[in-house]
Design a protein around this motif. Structure first.
Motif, PDB file in Angstrom:
ATOM      1  N   ARG A   2       0.822  -1.211   0.000  1.00 31.87           N
ATOM      2  CA  ARG A   2       0.000   0.000   0.000  1.00 31.87           C
ATOM      3  C   ARG A   2       0.853   1.256   0.000  1.00 31.87           C
ATOM      4  NH1 ARG A   2      -3.767   0.183   4.808  1.00 31.87           N
ATOM      5  NH2 ARG A   2      -4.642   1.999   3.768  1.00 31.87           N
ATOM      6  N   LYS A   3       2.008   1.178   0.654  1.00 26.78           N
ATOM      7  CA  LYS A   3       2.890   2.334   0.726  1.00 26.78           C
ATOM      8  C   LYS A   3       3.178   2.877  -0.663  1.00 26.78           C
ATOM      9  CE  LYS A   3       7.276   1.440   1.366  1.00 26.78           C
ATOM     10  NZ  LYS A   3       8.369   0.841   2.136  1.00 26.78           N
ATOM     11  N   TRP A   4       3.481   1.971  -1.564  1.00 27.34           N
ATOM     12  CA  TRP A   4       3.840   2.415  -2.915  1.00 27.34           C
ATOM     13  C   TRP A   4       2.627   2.871  -3.685  1.00 27.34           C
ATOM     14  CZ3 TRP A   4       8.508   3.818  -3.658  1.00 27.34           C
ATOM     15  CH2 TRP A   4       9.510   3.272  -2.852  1.00 27.34           C
ATOM     16  N   PHE A   6       0.187   4.575  -2.459  1.00 28.65           N
ATOM     17  CA  PHE A   6      -0.026   5.979  -2.087  1.00 28.65           C
ATOM     18  C   PHE A   6       0.991   6.877  -2.767  1.00 28.65           C
ATOM     19  CE2 PHE A   6       0.507   9.751   0.450  1.00 28.65           C
ATOM     20  CZ  PHE A   6      -0.803  10.133   0.702  1.00 28.65           C
ATOM     21  N   VAL A   7       2.249   6.441  -2.781  1.00 31.51           N
ATOM     22  CA  VAL A   7       3.295   7.276  -3.379  1.00 31.51           C
ATOM     23  C   VAL A   7       3.048   7.465  -4.867  1.00 31.51           C
ATOM     24  CG1 VAL A   7       5.753   7.366  -3.931  1.00 31.51           C
ATOM     25  CG2 VAL A   7       5.010   6.736  -1.629  1.00 31.51           C
ATOM     26  N   GLY A  10       0.116   9.831  -5.290  1.00 37.73           N
ATOM     27  CA  GLY A  10       0.522  11.199  -4.979  1.00 37.73           C
ATOM     28  C   GLY A  10       1.375  11.797  -6.077  1.00 37.73           C
ATOM     29  N   LEU A  11       2.250  10.975  -6.642  1.00 38.86           N
ATOM     30  CA  LEU A  11       3.107  11.461  -7.734  1.00 38.86           C
ATOM     31  C   LEU A  11       2.276  11.842  -8.947  1.00 38.86           C
ATOM     32  CD1 LEU A  11       6.401   9.389  -8.126  1.00 38.86           C
ATOM     33  CD2 LEU A  11       6.123  11.861  -7.841  1.00 38.86           C
ATOM     34  N   ALA A  14       0.875  15.188  -8.331  1.00 40.88           N
ATOM     35  CA  ALA A  14       1.906  16.216  -8.474  1.00 40.88           C
ATOM     36  C   ALA A  14       2.225  16.464  -9.950  1.00 40.88           C
ATOM     37  CB  ALA A  14       3.164  15.806  -7.709  1.00 40.88           C
ATOM     38  N   VAL A  90       9.191  17.719 -11.182  1.00 35.89           N
ATOM     39  CA  VAL A  90       8.600  16.806 -10.198  1.00 35.89           C
ATOM     40  C   VAL A  90       9.385  15.497 -10.152  1.00 35.89           C
ATOM     41  CG1 VAL A  90       6.596  15.338  -9.765  1.00 35.89           C
ATOM     42  CG2 VAL A  90       6.277  17.780 -10.214  1.00 35.89           C
ATOM     43  N   THR A  93      12.861  16.143  -8.612  1.00 41.57           N
ATOM     44  CA  THR A  93      12.788  16.367  -7.166  1.00 41.57           C
ATOM     45  C   THR A  93      12.492  15.063  -6.436  1.00 41.57           C
ATOM     46  OG1 THR A  93      11.931  18.590  -7.606  1.00 41.57           O
ATOM     47  CG2 THR A  93      11.695  17.762  -5.369  1.00 41.57           C
ATOM     48  N   PHE A  94      11.576  14.272  -6.987  1.00 40.78           N
ATOM     49  CA  PHE A  94      11.254  12.996  -6.346  1.00 40.78           C
ATOM     50  C   PHE A  94      12.466  12.070  -6.337  1.00 40.78           C
ATOM     51  CE2 PHE A  94       9.745   8.575  -6.498  1.00 40.78           C
ATOM     52  CZ  PHE A  94       9.099   8.538  -5.272  1.00 40.78           C
ATOM     53  N   ALA A  97      15.198  13.740  -3.823  1.00 38.98           N
ATOM     54  CA  ALA A  97      14.794  13.676  -2.416  1.00 38.98           C
ATOM     55  C   ALA A  97      14.588  12.226  -1.992  1.00 38.98           C
ATOM     56  CB  ALA A  97      13.524  14.487  -2.198  1.00 38.98           C
ATOM     57  N   GLY A  98      13.850  11.475  -2.798  1.00 38.03           N
ATOM     58  CA  GLY A  98      13.601  10.079  -2.458  1.00 38.03           C
ATOM     59  C   GLY A  98      14.897   9.288  -2.350  1.00 38.03           C
TER      60      GLY A  98
ATOM     61  N   ALA B  45      10.769   7.264   4.045  1.00 36.18           N
ATOM     62  CA  ALA B  45      11.661   7.725   2.977  1.00 36.18           C
ATOM     63  C   ALA B  45      10.919   7.994   1.658  1.00 36.18           C
ATOM     64  CB  ALA B  45      12.807   6.742   2.781  1.00 36.18           C
ATOM     65  N   GLY B  49      10.099  11.711  -0.163  1.00 37.40           N
ATOM     66  CA  GLY B  49      10.381  12.037  -1.557  1.00 37.40           C
ATOM     67  C   GLY B  49       9.144  12.579  -2.250  1.00 37.40           C
ATOM     68  N   LEU B  50       7.995  11.959  -1.953  1.00 40.74           N
ATOM     69  CA  LEU B  50       6.737  12.427  -2.536  1.00 40.74           C
ATOM     70  C   LEU B  50       6.404  13.836  -2.048  1.00 40.74           C
ATOM     71  CD1 LEU B  50       4.050  12.126  -4.029  1.00 40.74           C
ATOM     72  CD2 LEU B  50       3.144  10.933  -2.025  1.00 40.74           C
ATOM     73  N   ALA B  53       8.440  16.336  -3.945  1.00 37.27           N
ATOM     74  CA  ALA B  53       7.964  16.473  -5.327  1.00 37.27           C
ATOM     75  C   ALA B  53       6.638  17.225  -5.373  1.00 37.27           C
ATOM     76  CB  ALA B  53       7.810  15.098  -5.972  1.00 37.27           C
ATOM     77  N   PHE B  56       7.269  20.897  -4.792  1.00 32.27           N
ATOM     78  CA  PHE B  56       7.793  21.504  -6.021  1.00 32.27           C
ATOM     79  C   PHE B  56       6.642  21.831  -6.973  1.00 32.27           C
ATOM     80  CE2 PHE B  56       8.956  21.364 -10.425  1.00 32.27           C
ATOM     81  CZ  PHE B  56      10.094  22.139 -10.482  1.00 32.27           C
ATOM     82  N   ALA B  57       5.738  20.878  -7.146  1.00 32.06           N
ATOM     83  CA  ALA B  57       4.624  21.082  -8.082  1.00 32.06           C
ATOM     84  C   ALA B  57       3.743  22.244  -7.633  1.00 32.06           C
ATOM     85  CB  ALA B  57       3.796  19.798  -8.189  1.00 32.06           C
ATOM     86  N   VAL B  95      15.706  20.538  -0.441  1.00 29.15           N
ATOM     87  CA  VAL B  95      15.907  19.872  -1.737  1.00 29.15           C
ATOM     88  C   VAL B  95      15.155  20.612  -2.836  1.00 29.15           C
ATOM     89  CG1 VAL B  95      15.412  17.780  -3.068  1.00 29.15           C
ATOM     90  CG2 VAL B  95      16.374  17.579  -0.771  1.00 29.15           C
ATOM     91  N   VAL B  99      16.904  22.315  -6.122  1.00 30.21           N
ATOM     92  CA  VAL B  99      16.526  21.980  -7.497  1.00 30.21           C
ATOM     93  C   VAL B  99      16.095  23.238  -8.244  1.00 30.21           C
ATOM     94  CG1 VAL B  99      14.790  20.782  -8.902  1.00 30.21           C
ATOM     95  CG2 VAL B  99      15.913  19.582  -7.023  1.00 30.21           C
ATOM     96  N   ARG B 213      -4.757   7.861   4.415  1.00 28.44           N
ATOM     97  CA  ARG B 213      -3.734   7.091   5.135  1.00 28.44           C
ATOM     98  C   ARG B 213      -3.294   7.854   6.390  1.00 28.44           C
ATOM     99  NH1 ARG B 213      -0.452   3.379   2.471  1.00 28.44           N
ATOM    100  NH2 ARG B 213       0.519   3.226   4.516  1.00 28.44           N
TER     101      ARG B 213
END
Lengths: 148, 238
Positions: A2-4, A6-7, A10-11, A14, A90, A93-94, A97-98, B45, B49-50, B53, B56-57, B95, B99, B213
């Protein structure tokens, strides 16, 4: 996992914001820029035409670059130019940062899934001094897996 | 060429003061790495990162404020602090600023320390202190969470803007004729309005994440409502 989920979700949001919605953003200078233009007269293009204000001291950016000012150099279609630069920003940055946060994260305390063995002393994957690993007991709220 | 600068441009603050704040920002970020490592695990982590990002958006989305010729955009300090904690949150903002300065020509590279101090250090610190305070006194409802996010975001923006005024007082390149108060007043009024937008965006985002969540909202995990003295990240509150 589930973690991924959501990511990834969210991406996508963005990317939509930076890639499409960004074209509808206000073109006017922001609060900081506007404050620094106080005292100057400005024409329709936003160029300073007279008066005295702090913004007149502005100098060229050191780098500029192909994506300067949130556009793609040489791409005439403004919509595409802004949107693509936003998408690239985006993703960049992801990734940055990630990536940095992934390298900095604490080693797993449970059974380590890495083939390198349960733990190799201190994480030496970054140049940052580790806090001696003595703080792990400080956190009373060790994250419990929420999914069943 | 249309300039879409959103951060401090080169030449606005003199070199020595910019260098001083570069040192301050670097030291602060090193400390954030140290403290943030304790928070960063396999779950936080990718989320961090999200968050970077996403900020930034949303920083690209300038919204108009009360006068026709002025816009504002999210700074994201309170948002990051709430979602991933103050230490990692400050690193997220840093970060984004790096950028923007290195790749998008937004904000002078020589001015990075000033911007990081205002937006990643001051705004995040103020935002998180308010979050820690408000989350303890307000009910843990969507409304309580929204009010917390709104107030923390609004105040963090105004205080961050005052950070710039301090820097301008120390090293501004234009002679204001002793009228620093004028600049401070303009900055405060503009950023009060920008802060309202920041508050609305922050509240909407945090409430949405908390609905989907709740375990991914750092402030809800770390700040237990009825367990004082277990929170190590916040000093001076209770």
């Amino acid at each position: 996992m589930r973690k991924w989920g959501f990511v990834v979700g969210g991406l996508l949001v963005a990317l939509l914001l930076a890639g499409v919605v960004s074209n509808f953003a206000s073109p006017h200078p922001d609060g900081l820029d506007s404050s620094l233009r106080e005292g100057c007269t400005v024409d329709v293009d936003g160029e300073i035409t007279g008066g005295r204000c702090p913004a007149q001291q502005e100098q060229e950016h050191e780098i500029g670059g192909p994506l300067a000012d949130y556009g793609i150099a040489g791409l005439d279609n403004e919509f595409l130019s802004t949107g693509l630069s936003g998408v690239l920003g985006v993703l960049l940055t992801f990734a940055l940062a990630g990536g940095v946060f992934w390298l900095l994260r604490r080693p797993r305390t449970g059974p380590a899934p890495t083939p390198a063995g349960p733990r190799d002393a201190a994480p030496s994957d970054t140049s940052v001094p580790a806090p001696a690993g003595s703080h792990e007991a400080d956190r009373p709220d060790a994250p419990a897996p929420s999914q069943g | 060429m249309e300039t879409l600068a959103m951060h401090i441009s080169n030449g606005i603050i003199n070199g020595p003061v910019a260098a001083l704040f570069a040192v301050i920002a670097l030291a602060a970020m090193a400390y954030c790495v140290r403290r943030g490592r304790q928070d960063l695990d396999d779950r936080l982590a990718p989320m961090a990162g999200l968050v970077a990002a996403f900020i930034f958006a949303v920083q690209m989305l300038n919204f108009p404020i009360f006068t026709a010729g002025v816009s504002g955009h999210l700074l994201g300090g309170a948002l990051a602090a709430m979602l991933v904690g103050p230490w990692v949150g400050a690193l997220c903002i840093a970060v984004v600023l790096v950028v923007q300065a290195l790749v998008f020509g937004d904000g002078g590279v020589a001015m990075l320390g000033l911007s990081i101090t205002n937006m990643a250090v001051i705004a995040v610190a103020v935002g998180y202190l308010l979050i820690a305070l408000l989350l303890r006194v307000l009910p843990r409802t969507p409304t309580g969470l929204a009010v917390t996010a709104f107030v923390a975001a609004l105040v963090s923006v105004v205080v961050g803007a005052m950070g710039f005024v301090l820097q301008y007082w120390l090293g501004g390149t234009a002679d204001l004729g002793g009228n620093l108060a004028g600049l401070a007043g303009t900055m405060a009024v503009f950023h009060l309005f920008i802060g309202v937008g920041e508050g609305l965006i922050t509240a909407a985002t945090v409430v949405t994440v908390a609905k989907v969540r709740p375990d991914l909202v750092y402030a809800l995990r770390a700040l237990k409502p009825a367990a004082p003295a277990t929170v190590v990240t916040v000093g001076g509150v209770r």
